[in-house]
Design a protein around this motif. Structure first.
Motif, PDB file in Angstrom:
ATOM      1  N   THR A   1     -23.177  -5.269  44.169  1.00 37.23           N
ATOM      2  CA  THR A   1     -24.373  -4.385  43.567  1.00 37.23           C
ATOM      3  C   THR A   1     -24.108  -3.564  42.571  1.00 37.23           C
ATOM      4  OG1 THR A   1     -24.184  -2.882  45.394  1.00 37.23           O
ATOM      5  CG2 THR A   1     -25.150  -4.647  45.733  1.00 37.23           C
ATOM      6  N   GLN A   2     -22.809  -3.345  42.237  1.00 34.55           N
ATOM      7  CA  GLN A   2     -22.168  -2.372  41.140  1.00 34.55           C
ATOM      8  C   GLN A   2     -22.540  -2.829  39.839  1.00 34.55           C
ATOM      9  OE1 GLN A   2     -21.218   0.574  41.785  1.00 34.55           O
ATOM     10  NE2 GLN A   2     -20.422   0.759  43.913  1.00 34.55           N
ATOM     11  N   PRO A   3     -23.052  -2.042  38.789  1.00 40.53           N
ATOM     12  CA  PRO A   3     -23.301  -2.546  37.533  1.00 40.53           C
ATOM     13  C   PRO A   3     -22.108  -3.411  36.791  1.00 40.53           C
ATOM     14  CG  PRO A   3     -24.183  -0.482  37.790  1.00 40.53           C
ATOM     15  CD  PRO A   3     -23.371  -0.786  39.027  1.00 40.53           C
ATOM     16  N   VAL A   4     -20.900  -2.736  37.050  1.00 36.48           N
ATOM     17  CA  VAL A   4     -19.827  -3.273  36.558  1.00 36.48           C
ATOM     18  C   VAL A   4     -19.327  -4.674  36.854  1.00 36.48           C
ATOM     19  CG1 VAL A   4     -17.940  -2.563  38.151  1.00 36.48           C
ATOM     20  CG2 VAL A   4     -17.328  -2.844  35.533  1.00 36.48           C
ATOM     21  N   PHE A   5     -20.123  -5.214  37.976  1.00 35.07           N
ATOM     22  CA  PHE A   5     -19.798  -6.450  38.578  1.00 35.07           C
ATOM     23  C   PHE A   5     -20.963  -7.328  38.727  1.00 35.07           C
ATOM     24  CE2 PHE A   5     -16.088  -4.001  40.649  1.00 35.07           C
ATOM     25  CZ  PHE A   5     -14.900  -4.569  39.709  1.00 35.07           C
ATOM     26  N   LYS A   6     -22.086  -6.784  37.990  1.00 36.02           N
ATOM     27  CA  LYS A   6     -23.542  -7.668  38.235  1.00 36.02           C
ATOM     28  C   LYS A   6     -23.534  -9.244  37.774  1.00 36.02           C
ATOM     29  CE  LYS A   6     -24.928  -6.221  33.551  1.00 36.02           C
ATOM     30  NZ  LYS A   6     -25.782  -5.806  32.619  1.00 36.02           N
ATOM     31  N   ASN A   7     -22.648  -9.506  37.103  1.00 37.94           N
ATOM     32  CA  ASN A   7     -22.414 -11.075  36.891  1.00 37.94           C
ATOM     33  C   ASN A   7     -21.453 -11.820  37.828  1.00 37.94           C
ATOM     34  OD1 ASN A   7     -24.349 -10.662  34.569  1.00 37.94           O
ATOM     35  ND2 ASN A   7     -22.330 -10.041  33.335  1.00 37.94           N
ATOM     36  N   CYS A   8     -20.913 -11.049  38.627  1.00 40.66           N
ATOM     37  CA  CYS A   8     -20.009 -11.639  39.626  1.00 40.66           C
ATOM     38  C   CYS A   8     -20.873 -12.470  40.768  1.00 40.66           C
ATOM     39  CB  CYS A   8     -19.110 -10.795  40.307  1.00 40.66           C
ATOM     40  SG  CYS A   8     -17.843 -10.102  38.919  1.00 40.66           S
ATOM     41  N   ASP A   9     -20.445 -13.605  41.408  1.00 38.75           N
ATOM     42  CA  ASP A   9     -21.041 -14.232  42.408  1.00 38.75           C
ATOM     43  C   ASP A   9     -20.722 -13.577  43.625  1.00 38.75           C
ATOM     44  OD1 ASP A   9     -22.491 -16.226  43.328  1.00 38.75           O
ATOM     45  OD2 ASP A   9     -21.207 -17.897  42.584  1.00 38.75           O
TER      46      ASP A   9
END
Length: 375
Positions: free
Chosen positions: A322-330
């Protein structure tokens, strides 16, 4: 309360200055020396693994652990989502992609069910990072059965669990490599520092080589690989040697704090403790509570109420997916529908002050403030 109560602050044992002074007296204040060597040996003896490399941080240990396990650009790495960002930032350092795994309801650690789901989509991850949340050991029997079936190496993130045991075995023994943190808020500290532990001399020597700028065996400075300035200083290692003398005492103190909180909250139907997994002995680095879903009080209400009394607390880790820096991670959820377990726990959990210097009176005072608020 006039005196500040901290979440988890450094707690000196009394012998640290002996080793620090020894470093100064012998002029070994560089990132090498007797304290470093002895600190590594003492950790090996305590954990029961044959080789250790003392490093500047737990994050550095994770970075070199991933590098040693062969994780590279384009690879997939499974990682617990309910954790501190240090557990997964190094995945990006090596150019790999994190895929986050949900928690199970009871232990708050990585869910075997969610891990199985992740393998269905990504059958060949380069590594799995398993975290021991707040000092609670993960379900290693179930998780390692899955990783071994897929021939995936495991990096055991025991940053928060030094002194904990899973079925009689100390954490730090379950991964192909394991790491610890000695940050200022951990159960023992070197001011800042970490350690990586491995089973072979080959692994030890390669990690040590990288941690000392990859200097080749030449009379001059020869470099054929990229290295890192990751070694722990001899002074900080001296602090660690002094802290090792009181490690078991600190574990006992943290466990007592947990027991007092458990007693104080046992009759409050809206509050449950982050409990110790079955057949485990957690160090209870941080004692935490989870509010029931029908509780009208929110986690920030508790944090703000404690702050008014000069008492430090904090929310549980915000899940990494849920962190913006990892928003594109599965991300793979424990649940088959609806909100993930770790998102739900984040919204209902609070890490309570668990400072090993706290008196029983202070612990009970913290509990009273919460019980008076959560009725």
């Amino acid at each position: 309360m006039k005196e500040r109560v901290y979440l988890s602050s450094p707690h000196m044992g009394g012998e640290e200055m002996k080793y620090i002074n020894e470093a100064f007296d012998t002029n070994w204040i560089a990132p090498l020396g007797k304290n470093v060597t002895e600190f590594e040996k003492e950790m090996c003896d305590y954990i029961g693994r044959p080789y250790a490399v003392a490093l500047s941080s737990g994050s550095a240990a994770i970075h070199l652990g991933l590098k040693y396990l062969g994780v590279k650009k384009g690879d997939i790495v499974f990682c617990s989502s309910f954790t501190f960002s240090g557990s997964c930032n190094a995945i990006d350092y090596v150019g790999a992609t994190p895929v986050f795994i949900d928690s199970e309801v009871d232990s708050y650690n990585m869910s075997p069910k969610a891990l199985e789901k992740a393998y269905k989509k990504y059958p060949n991850p380069a590594c799995v990072i398993i975290v021991d949340l707040y000092g609670n050991p993960a379900d290693y029997d179930s998780l390692l059965a899955i990783t071994k079936a897929h021939n995936t190496p495991v990096l055991e993130d025991s940053a928060e669990s030094l002194g904990s045991q899973y079925k009689g075995v100390k954490t730090g023994n379950f991964g192909d490599v394991s790491i610890f943190s000695f940050n200022g808020n951990k159960i023992i500290t070197t001011s800042g520092g970490g350690m990586i532990m491995v089973n072979t001399k080959e692994a030890h020597d390669k990690i040590l080589f990288w941690a000392t700028q990859s200097r080749e065996n030449f009379p001059w400075y020869q470099h054929e690989e990229i290295g890192y300035n990751y070694r722990l200083s001899n002074i900080c290692a001296g602090i660690g040697r002094g802290q090792m003398k009181v490690l078991d005492t600190r574990v006992a103190q943290k466990r007592k704090i947990f027991d007092i909180y458990s007693e104080c909250f046992k009759d409050n139907k809206y509050i449950s403790m982050i409990a110790e997994p079955k057949d485990c002995r957690a160090n209870h680095w941080l004692s935490g509570i989870t509010l029931s879903k029908d509780c009208k009080v929110g986690f920030m209400d508790i944090i703000n109420a404690l702050a008014e009394h000069n008492i430090e607390s904090r929310p549980a880790w915000k899940p990494m997916h849920t962190q913006p820096v990892f928003k594109n991670c599965d991300f793979f959820s424990h649940n088959d529908y609806g909100e993930s377990v770790c998102e739900d726990l984040f919204r209902r959990s609070v890490c309570l002050p668990s400072d090993s210097k706290m008196t029983e009176e202070q612990v009970r005072y913290v509990a009273k403030i919460i019980n008076d608020l959560v009725k």
